[in-house]
Design an enzyme around this catalytic site. Structure first.
Site, PDB file in Angstrom:
ATOM      1  N   CYS A   6       0.806  -1.224   0.000  1.00 11.37           N
ATOM      2  CA  CYS A   6       0.000   0.000   0.000  1.00 11.37           C
ATOM      3  C   CYS A   6       0.837   1.271   0.000  1.00 11.37           C
ATOM      4  O   CYS A   6       0.289   2.374  -0.016  1.00 11.37           O
ATOM      5  CB  CYS A   6      -0.945  -0.014   1.195  1.00 11.37           C
ATOM      6  SG  CYS A   6      -1.925  -1.528   1.261  1.00 11.37           S
ATOM      7  N   HIS A  24      -2.731   7.926   6.163  1.00 11.76           N
ATOM      8  CA  HIS A  24      -2.943   6.612   5.549  1.00 11.76           C
ATOM      9  C   HIS A  24      -4.345   6.139   5.902  1.00 11.76           C
ATOM     10  O   HIS A  24      -5.053   5.616   5.046  1.00 11.76           O
ATOM     11  CB  HIS A  24      -1.870   5.645   6.033  1.00 11.76           C
ATOM     12  CG  HIS A  24      -1.871   4.330   5.336  1.00 11.76           C
ATOM     13  ND1 HIS A  24      -1.778   4.219   3.961  1.00 11.76           N
ATOM     14  CD2 HIS A  24      -1.954   3.058   5.815  1.00 11.76           C
ATOM     15  CE1 HIS A  24      -1.797   2.938   3.622  1.00 11.76           C
ATOM     16  NE2 HIS A  24      -1.908   2.220   4.720  1.00 11.76           N
ATOM     17  N   GLU A  58      -0.906   4.911  13.569  1.00 14.33           N
ATOM     18  CA  GLU A  58      -0.610   6.147  12.838  1.00 14.33           C
ATOM     19  C   GLU A  58      -0.820   7.362  13.730  1.00 14.33           C
ATOM     20  O   GLU A  58      -0.034   8.318  13.689  1.00 14.33           O
ATOM     21  CB  GLU A  58      -1.470   6.259  11.576  1.00 14.33           C
ATOM     22  CG  GLU A  58      -1.107   7.475  10.748  1.00 14.33           C
ATOM     23  CD  GLU A  58      -1.797   7.538   9.398  1.00 14.33           C
ATOM     24  OE1 GLU A  58      -1.403   8.387   8.571  1.00 14.33           O
ATOM     25  OE2 GLU A  58      -2.745   6.746   9.160  1.00 14.33           O
ATOM     26  N   LYS A 106      -9.469   7.672   2.246  1.00 13.71           N
ATOM     27  CA  LYS A 106     -10.010   6.309   2.191  1.00 13.71           C
ATOM     28  C   LYS A 106     -11.408   6.216   2.780  1.00 13.71           C
ATOM     29  O   LYS A 106     -12.126   5.233   2.521  1.00 13.71           O
ATOM     30  CB  LYS A 106      -9.074   5.332   2.900  1.00 13.71           C
ATOM     31  CG  LYS A 106      -7.740   5.120   2.192  1.00 13.71           C
ATOM     32  CD  LYS A 106      -6.874   4.114   2.940  1.00 13.71           C
ATOM     33  CE  LYS A 106      -5.518   3.923   2.299  1.00 13.71           C
ATOM     34  NZ  LYS A 106      -4.614   5.100   2.478  1.00 13.71           N
ATOM     35  N   HIS A 151      -9.852   1.576   0.202  1.00 12.47           N
ATOM     36  CA  HIS A 151      -8.394   1.420   0.143  1.00 12.47           C
ATOM     37  C   HIS A 151      -8.009   0.921  -1.244  1.00 12.47           C
ATOM     38  O   HIS A 151      -8.290  -0.221  -1.599  1.00 12.47           O
ATOM     39  CB  HIS A 151      -7.951   0.439   1.226  1.00 12.47           C
ATOM     40  CG  HIS A 151      -6.479   0.460   1.491  1.00 12.47           C
ATOM     41  ND1 HIS A 151      -5.556   0.980   0.606  1.00 12.47           N
ATOM     42  CD2 HIS A 151      -5.753   0.021   2.560  1.00 12.47           C
ATOM     43  CE1 HIS A 151      -4.341   0.853   1.104  1.00 12.47           C
ATOM     44  NE2 HIS A 151      -4.437   0.279   2.291  1.00 12.47           N
ATOM     45  N   PHE A 186       2.074  -3.399   3.899  1.00 14.65           N
ATOM     46  CA  PHE A 186       2.499  -4.695   4.413  1.00 14.65           C
ATOM     47  C   PHE A 186       3.984  -4.888   4.114  1.00 14.65           C
ATOM     48  O   PHE A 186       4.463  -4.540   3.038  1.00 14.65           O
ATOM     49  CB  PHE A 186       1.714  -5.825   3.737  1.00 14.65           C
ATOM     50  CG  PHE A 186       0.327  -6.048   4.273  1.00 14.65           C
ATOM     51  CD1 PHE A 186      -0.209  -5.259   5.275  1.00 14.65           C
ATOM     52  CD2 PHE A 186      -0.456  -7.074   3.757  1.00 14.65           C
ATOM     53  CE1 PHE A 186      -1.477  -5.487   5.765  1.00 14.65           C
ATOM     54  CE2 PHE A 186      -1.739  -7.313   4.233  1.00 14.65           C
ATOM     55  CZ  PHE A 186      -2.254  -6.525   5.234  1.00 14.65           C
TER      56      PHE A 186
END
Length: 414
Positions: free
Chosen positions: A164, A304, A315, A336, A341, A400
């Protein structure tokens, strides 16, 4: 070495709330929800039946029908977004040195739907049933290749794949290429179209997706106490980056300036961010240091903000560590919340949202924010856009594998 200034002169998007920059921006400001029932595949066997699909997109409106049949959906998104960015920039590519004009276009997953389809062909009829276009449709780098071929771009050309964080890595790498005089212009961003049986099955196996199937409009709810996972989306975003003097020589309009980039790794876990957000914190700190600014100069962070319980908490902790007491004075929001996402494409579309906010003096909302979470205690611009003239902004992307990227933007001034 003299470092060049890098500006953004064109942008293009395909998203669940608009298939061009103008429509996307209008819907972003008013908090339009792009999440709905799953239609691209049979929802029956899946635990999650809600997604953020691109709507009213016919690739044949933009691409020759013969080529469409040889091109995966994620590549179609990238090609169309790149065309919009080029037109939007007003650049005449025939008049530039295309040996120094390139494309870095990311995809986190690539052509997963093609893999599924061709594997079924193999099971049913053996190797002879596999399409000769299987590999070029599947591979993640093919979008950059198509864009290069179509526009005759002979400079730097490759793909970044870092889950991502992929598209933000692409933008950061393109920024570095222009800054160090290895390119005069770059198309950079990402695309993703992985709403497929295997993707849904895999993310559900990880318990990463929202299962708020009875209420898709409120399923993506970053930082809200009752968030239960992210909503998988699809789309693409491409930015046209130019060396400042090159842009000025052709009197280009300028959306904003990229002034810093932070790349870090958590070195911790294959899917989970490191507790406390050390990697994200260091990415933000590096981006600000690269830009030559103090934390108190930053006025907005495009988070994010995935809507997963752990990631949003981490975050928030990272922002608090980077900004200290000043964190409470920052405006934060999550794109998002409206578009889901977009995986490997998310950083590019969020960079577009950040730049549009800089240009227009508007910070878009985080929708579906209803119940504050004591562990997420910042100003997330809940549910309604705010007017705010601001000069400096950050955009975060984390993936990830522990990949962290922070892009620093500045409103353009001479």
């Amino acid at each position: 070495m003299e470092l060049k200034r890098v500006v953004v002169t064109g942008m293009g998007v395909i998203t669940p709330i608009g298939n061009n920059v103008g429509t996307f921006w209008q819907n972003l400001q008013v908090g339009t929800n792009g999440v709905g029932p799953l239609t691209l595949i049979d929802p029956g066997p899946h635990k999650t039946k809600i997604v953020a699909e691109v709507k009213d997109f016919d690739p044949a409106d933009y691409i020759d029908r013969k080529e469409v049949r040889r091109m995966e959906r994620f590549t179609q998104f990238a090609l169309v977004a790149a065309d919009e960015a080029i037109v939007d920039s007003g650049i005449d590519l025939s008049s530039v040195d295309r040996d120094y004009f390139g494309a870095i276009v990311a995809s986190g997953i690539g052509g997963m739907p093609t893999f599924e389809k061709q594997y079924l062909n193999y099971l049913e009829g053996g190797p002879r049933k596999v399409s000769p276009f299987f590999v070029p449709m599947l591979i993640s780098d093919i979008s950059a290749g198509y864009i290069s071929i179509k526009h005759g771009l002979k400079g730097i050309n490759y793909c970044t794949t870092s889950a991502c964080a992929s598209a933000s890595h692409a933008i950061g790498e393109a920024f570095h290429a222009i800054r160090t005089s290895r390119a005069i212009g770059m198309l950079a961003g990402g695309s993703e179209a992985s709403i497929s049986n295997m993707a849904l099955s895999g993310f559900n196996a990880l318990q990463a997706l929202s299962t708020r199937n009875d209420d898709p409009a409120t399923a993506s709810r970053p930082f809200d106490l009752h968030r239960d996972g992210f909503v998988i989306g699809e789309g693409g975003g491409i930015l046209l980056l130019e060396e400042l003097e090159h842009a000025k020589s052709r009197q280009a309009k300028i959306y904003g300036e990229i002034v810093g980039v932070g790349f870090t790794a958590d070195a911790y876990h294959i899917t989970a961010p490191i507790p406390g957000g050390d990697g994200a914190m260091r990415a933000m700190n590096i981006a600000m240091r690269d830009a030559g600014i103090a934390p108190e100069q930053v006025e907005y962070i495009n988070a994010h903000g995935t809507s997963t319980p752990y990631n949003d908490k981490v975050e928030t902790e990272a922002i608090r560590k980077s900004f200290g007491e000043y964190a409470c004075k920052l405006a934060v929001s999550s794109t998002k919340s409206m578009i889901g996402h977009l995986l490997g494409a998310s950083g590019a579309v969020e960079a577009v949202a950040t730049l549009l906010g800089l240009c227009h003096g508007i910070i878009h909302p985080t929708i579906n924010y209803e119940t504050p979470d004591p562990e997420c205690d910042l100003n997330y611009t809940p549910n309604k856009a705010i007017k705010k003239n601001f000069t400096w902004a950050l955009s975060n992307s984390f993936g990830f594998g522990g990949h962290n990227v922070c892009l620093a933007f500045k409103k353009f001034t001479e």
